[in-house]
Design an enzyme around this catalytic site. Sequence first.
Site, PDB file in Angstrom:
ATOM      1  N   HIS A   1       3.434   2.141   1.703  1.00 49.52           N
ATOM      2  CA  HIS A   1       3.492   3.396   2.389  1.00 49.52           C
ATOM      3  C   HIS A   1       3.926   3.341   3.775  1.00 49.52           C
ATOM      4  O   HIS A   1       3.524   2.450   4.194  1.00 49.52           O
ATOM      5  CB  HIS A   1       2.391   4.584   1.988  1.00 49.52           C
ATOM      6  CG  HIS A   1       1.969   4.696   0.722  1.00 49.52           C
ATOM      7  ND1 HIS A   1       1.125   5.549   0.329  1.00 49.52           N
ATOM      8  CD2 HIS A   1       2.750   4.440  -0.425  1.00 49.52           C
ATOM      9  CE1 HIS A   1       1.229   5.968  -1.053  1.00 49.52           C
ATOM     10  NE2 HIS A   1       2.128   5.142  -1.394  1.00 49.52           N
TER      11      HIS A   1
ATOM     12  N   GLU B   1       2.265   4.158   6.561  1.00 48.49           N
ATOM     13  CA  GLU B   1       1.026   3.921   7.340  1.00 48.49           C
ATOM     14  C   GLU B   1       0.784   2.378   7.172  1.00 48.49           C
ATOM     15  O   GLU B   1       0.622   1.562   8.008  1.00 48.49           O
ATOM     16  CB  GLU B   1      -0.061   4.589   6.975  1.00 48.49           C
ATOM     17  CG  GLU B   1       0.111   5.983   7.147  1.00 48.49           C
ATOM     18  CD  GLU B   1       0.342   6.800   5.992  1.00 48.49           C
ATOM     19  OE1 GLU B   1       0.166   8.195   5.860  1.00 48.49           O
ATOM     20  OE2 GLU B   1       1.217   6.369   5.216  1.00 48.49           O
TER      21      GLU B   1
ATOM     22  N   CYS C   1      -2.421   9.352   2.455  1.00 52.70           N
ATOM     23  CA  CYS C   1      -3.041   9.784   1.101  1.00 52.70           C
ATOM     24  C   CYS C   1      -4.649   9.379   1.130  1.00 52.70           C
ATOM     25  O   CYS C   1      -4.928   8.253   1.661  1.00 52.70           O
ATOM     26  CB  CYS C   1      -2.238   8.795   0.103  1.00 52.70           C
ATOM     27  SG  CYS C   1      -2.398   6.979   0.226  1.00 52.70           S
TER      28      CYS C   1
ATOM     29  N   CYS D   1      -4.127   5.174   2.107  1.00 54.32           N
ATOM     30  CA  CYS D   1      -3.681   5.026   3.507  1.00 54.32           C
ATOM     31  C   CYS D   1      -4.663   5.585   4.632  1.00 54.32           C
ATOM     32  O   CYS D   1      -4.837   5.041   5.700  1.00 54.32           O
ATOM     33  CB  CYS D   1      -2.341   5.729   3.867  1.00 54.32           C
ATOM     34  SG  CYS D   1      -0.930   4.808   2.873  1.00 54.32           S
TER      35      CYS D   1
END
Length: 148
Positions: A56, A58, A81, A90
């Site tokens: 993702h 991050e 998330c 994350c």
Amino acid sequence: MSEYSQIELENFMAAALVEGRKALPGCLPNPPVGCVLVREGKIIARGYSNPPGQFHAEAMALAQVAGSLEDVTAFVTLEPCSFYGRTPSCAQALVKRKIRDVFVALIDPHPKNRGRGIQILKDADIPVQVGLLEEKAEKDLRLYLCKS
């Protein structure tokens, strides 16, 4: 919360929005999220959503910086998330790396998130500000967000 001026904050979030746009179309069906990490007024890492099962935004940015991030601010276009799906949370990754503070443009309407990522950060005593460039982020992300 931050030593940066409003203009600087908006510039950093604008940079995160640019990162998010790089995610398309490869990130789909994940939303095209962007993230920048800032230390002493300089962007030190950039990330965006990758294809399902890969980093993702991050996580992509975090992978570029070693060690603790106690002096680093994260700017993320969508709430980190909170849940472990194909990839780890994350929000938990930001906590683990001891991020100093986090600016989030938009709360994730996904039923598994909806503020839970923000709460994970707050529970770890990480200051979070939501809504920076929210309208711009909503424009970029609205077609890709899970709302049910």
